[in-house]
Motif scaffolding. Structure first.
Motif, PDB file in Angstrom:
ATOM      1  N   HIS A  26      19.586  38.522  43.822  1.00 62.61           N
ATOM      2  CA  HIS A  26      20.756  37.795  44.309  1.00 62.61           C
ATOM      3  C   HIS A  26      21.773  37.673  43.177  1.00 62.61           C
ATOM      4  N   HIS A  27      23.071  37.654  43.547  1.00 63.19           N
ATOM      5  CA  HIS A  27      24.130  37.724  42.531  1.00 63.19           C
ATOM      6  C   HIS A  27      25.201  36.664  42.775  1.00 63.19           C
ATOM      7  N   VAL A  28      25.675  36.084  41.675  1.00 62.16           N
ATOM      8  CA  VAL A  28      26.824  35.179  41.692  1.00 62.16           C
ATOM      9  C   VAL A  28      27.829  35.682  40.670  1.00 62.16           C
ATOM     10  N   LEU A  29      29.092  35.795  41.080  1.00 63.95           N
ATOM     11  CA  LEU A  29      30.177  36.180  40.180  1.00 63.95           C
ATOM     12  C   LEU A  29      30.916  34.924  39.749  1.00 63.95           C
ATOM     13  N   VAL A  30      31.100  34.766  38.447  1.00 58.61           N
ATOM     14  CA  VAL A  30      31.843  33.626  37.916  1.00 58.61           C
ATOM     15  C   VAL A  30      33.182  34.122  37.375  1.00 58.61           C
ATOM     16  N   ASP A  31      34.256  33.643  37.984  1.00 61.12           N
ATOM     17  CA  ASP A  31      35.646  33.948  37.641  1.00 61.12           C
ATOM     18  C   ASP A  31      36.042  35.391  37.978  1.00 61.12           C
ATOM     19  N   ALA A  32      36.545  35.552  39.199  1.00 58.78           N
ATOM     20  CA  ALA A  32      37.171  36.816  39.624  1.00 58.78           C
ATOM     21  C   ALA A  32      38.597  36.794  39.083  1.00 58.78           C
ATOM     22  N   ALA A  33      38.711  37.042  37.787  1.00 56.83           N
ATOM     23  CA  ALA A  33      39.925  36.709  37.051  1.00 56.83           C
ATOM     24  C   ALA A  33      41.063  37.704  37.265  1.00 56.83           C
ATOM     25  N   ASP A  34      40.755  39.008  37.259  1.00 52.84           N
ATOM     26  CA  ASP A  34      41.796  40.026  37.292  1.00 52.84           C
ATOM     27  C   ASP A  34      41.121  41.375  37.530  1.00 52.84           C
ATOM     28  N   GLU A  35      41.943  42.398  37.759  1.00 51.41           N
ATOM     29  CA  GLU A  35      41.465  43.776  37.871  1.00 51.41           C
ATOM     30  C   GLU A  35      40.336  43.905  38.890  1.00 51.41           C
ATOM     31  N   ALA A  36      40.677  43.640  40.140  1.00 49.02           N
ATOM     32  CA  ALA A  36      39.663  43.692  41.199  1.00 49.02           C
ATOM     33  C   ALA A  36      38.978  45.047  41.283  1.00 49.02           C
ATOM     34  N   ASP A  37      39.722  46.123  41.066  1.00 48.75           N
ATOM     35  CA  ASP A  37      39.102  47.450  41.144  1.00 48.75           C
ATOM     36  C   ASP A  37      38.000  47.610  40.102  1.00 48.75           C
ATOM     37  N   ASP A  49      26.610  36.968  46.556  1.00 48.65           N
ATOM     38  CA  ASP A  49      26.415  35.833  47.462  1.00 48.65           C
ATOM     39  C   ASP A  49      27.548  34.820  47.343  1.00 48.65           C
ATOM     40  N   THR A  50      27.964  34.546  46.105  1.00 53.62           N
ATOM     41  CA  THR A  50      28.936  33.477  45.855  1.00 53.62           C
ATOM     42  C   THR A  50      29.845  33.878  44.697  1.00 53.62           C
ATOM     43  N   ILE A  51      31.114  33.504  44.791  1.00 54.97           N
ATOM     44  CA  ILE A  51      32.050  33.608  43.673  1.00 54.97           C
ATOM     45  C   ILE A  51      32.432  32.199  43.263  1.00 54.97           C
ATOM     46  N   VAL A  52      32.188  31.863  42.007  1.00 53.86           N
ATOM     47  CA  VAL A  52      32.535  30.546  41.471  1.00 53.86           C
ATOM     48  C   VAL A  52      33.758  30.693  40.577  1.00 53.86           C
ATOM     49  N   THR A  53      34.734  29.836  40.769  1.00 55.13           N
ATOM     50  CA  THR A  53      35.931  29.799  39.934  1.00 55.13           C
ATOM     51  C   THR A  53      35.857  28.568  39.044  1.00 55.13           C
ATOM     52  N   THR A  54      35.952  28.755  37.727  1.00 53.66           N
ATOM     53  CA  THR A  54      35.773  27.630  36.810  1.00 53.66           C
ATOM     54  C   THR A  54      36.965  26.696  36.763  1.00 53.66           C
ATOM     55  N   HIS A  55      38.174  27.192  37.084  1.00 51.01           N
ATOM     56  CA  HIS A  55      39.346  26.317  37.161  1.00 51.01           C
ATOM     57  C   HIS A  55      40.519  27.067  37.755  1.00 51.01           C
ATOM     58  N   ARG A  56      41.605  26.373  37.969  1.00 52.17           N
ATOM     59  CA  ARG A  56      42.695  26.856  38.815  1.00 52.17           C
ATOM     60  C   ARG A  56      43.731  27.720  38.122  1.00 52.17           C
ATOM     61  N   HIS A  57      43.663  27.926  36.836  1.00 52.85           N
ATOM     62  CA  HIS A  57      44.716  28.666  36.144  1.00 52.85           C
ATOM     63  C   HIS A  57      44.801  30.110  36.635  1.00 52.85           C
ATOM     64  N   ARG A  58      46.016  30.638  36.640  1.00 51.27           N
ATOM     65  CA  ARG A  58      46.294  31.930  37.270  1.00 51.27           C
ATOM     66  C   ARG A  58      45.470  33.067  36.669  1.00 51.27           C
ATOM     67  N   ASP A  59      45.209  33.008  35.381  1.00 53.11           N
ATOM     68  CA  ASP A  59      44.469  34.118  34.771  1.00 53.11           C
ATOM     69  C   ASP A  59      42.994  34.109  35.152  1.00 53.11           C
ATOM     70  N   HIS A  60      42.530  33.078  35.843  1.00 56.15           N
ATOM     71  CA  HIS A  60      41.135  33.028  36.287  1.00 56.15           C
ATOM     72  C   HIS A  60      40.976  33.285  37.783  1.00 56.15           C
ATOM     73  N   ILE A  61      42.083  33.471  38.496  1.00 54.09           N
ATOM     74  CA  ILE A  61      42.010  33.626  39.950  1.00 54.09           C
ATOM     75  C   ILE A  61      42.755  34.871  40.444  1.00 54.09           C
ATOM     76  N   GLY A  62      43.170  35.736  39.527  1.00 54.90           N
ATOM     77  CA  GLY A  62      44.013  36.864  39.906  1.00 54.90           C
ATOM     78  C   GLY A  62      43.377  37.832  40.882  1.00 54.90           C
ATOM     79  N   ALA A  63      42.067  37.981  40.837  1.00 55.60           N
ATOM     80  CA  ALA A  63      41.376  38.913  41.730  1.00 55.60           C
ATOM     81  C   ALA A  63      40.566  38.193  42.801  1.00 55.60           C
ATOM     82  N   LEU A  64      40.736  36.881  42.911  1.00 51.80           N
ATOM     83  CA  LEU A  64      39.856  36.116  43.796  1.00 51.80           C
ATOM     84  C   LEU A  64      40.018  36.519  45.254  1.00 51.80           C
ATOM     85  N   ALA A  65      41.249  36.618  45.738  1.00 56.02           N
ATOM     86  CA  ALA A  65      41.444  36.940  47.149  1.00 56.02           C
ATOM     87  C   ALA A  65      40.874  38.316  47.494  1.00 56.02           C
TER      88      ALA A  65
END
Length: 200
Positions: A26-37, A49-65
């Motif tokens: 099982h896998h958890v990704l922490v901070d889908a920050a950038d460069e989704a490819d 299974d889960t993506i955890v974001t450590t905080h709301r700043h733009r450089d930590h959520i760039g690839a989240l969607a």
């Protein structure tokens, strides 16, 4: 039970993305920050299974969607930061905070709220050997706590890392920050008073 942790550095600010895997795959990704490819290539065929974001700043959520859409993973973030993350990404994590946990198969990542860098910053406690590992986002780095924008925010963050991390965990515990190299609580503990006096 323990988890393994892999790291990929992404984006112009060299964010650390972490992939945590338990012994049953099982896998958890922490901070889908950038460069989704690059993140998707790194993950390969592994199911997140889960993506955890450590905080709301733009450089930590760039690839989240994109990562949420590509993986179908559940999303988690510190409750006070959820609204800001949703407004910036179009996807809304479920809020977590002190006392909550994120499953990695049969294992659990404990959530610790650390107020100051943002209102909803979180750290995760991962069950690793020979000691636990803390994934601290931008709240704790080698050489100090994360950036704050007011004395009150600094005081809050310094207090939280002191009482919730350093007072609870031993020197052998590894710290994996949101940018840069790992450290340990033992390497940073002697400098807590120095950080408090300098105010950053």
């Amino acid at each position: 039970m323990t988890v393994s942790i892999e790291t990929l550095v992404v984006g112009p600010l060299e964010n650390n993305a972490y992939l945590l895997t338990d012994t049953t795959g099982h896998h958890v990704l922490v901070d889908a920050a950038d460069e989704a490819d690059r993140l998707l290539e790194w993950i390969g065929g592994r199911r997140i299974d889960t993506i955890v974001t450590t905080h709301r700043h733009r450089d930590h959520i760039g690839a989240l969607a994109r990562m949420a859409a590509a993986t179908g993973a559940a999303l988690r973030a510190g409750a006070p930061d959820v609204a800001a993350i949703a407004s910036r990404t179009g996807v809304e994590p479920t809020g977590v905070w002190d006392g909550d946990a994120v499953a990695v198969g049969a294992d659990r990542l404990e959530v610790i709220g650390l107020v100051g860098h943002t209102p909803g910053s979180i750290a995760l406690v991962a069950p690793t050997e020979p000691a636990a590992t803390l994934l601290t986002g931008d709240s704790l780095f080698p050489g100090g706590v994360g950036r704050t924008t007011s004395p009150a925010d600094f005081d809050s963050l310094h207090r939280d890392v002191t009482t919730k991390l350093f007072a609870r965990f031993g020197d052998e515990v590894r710290v994996l920050p949101g940018h840069g190299a790992p450290t340990t609580l033992g390497a940073e503990r002697p400098h807590l008073d120095e950080w408090r006096v300098r105010g950053w």
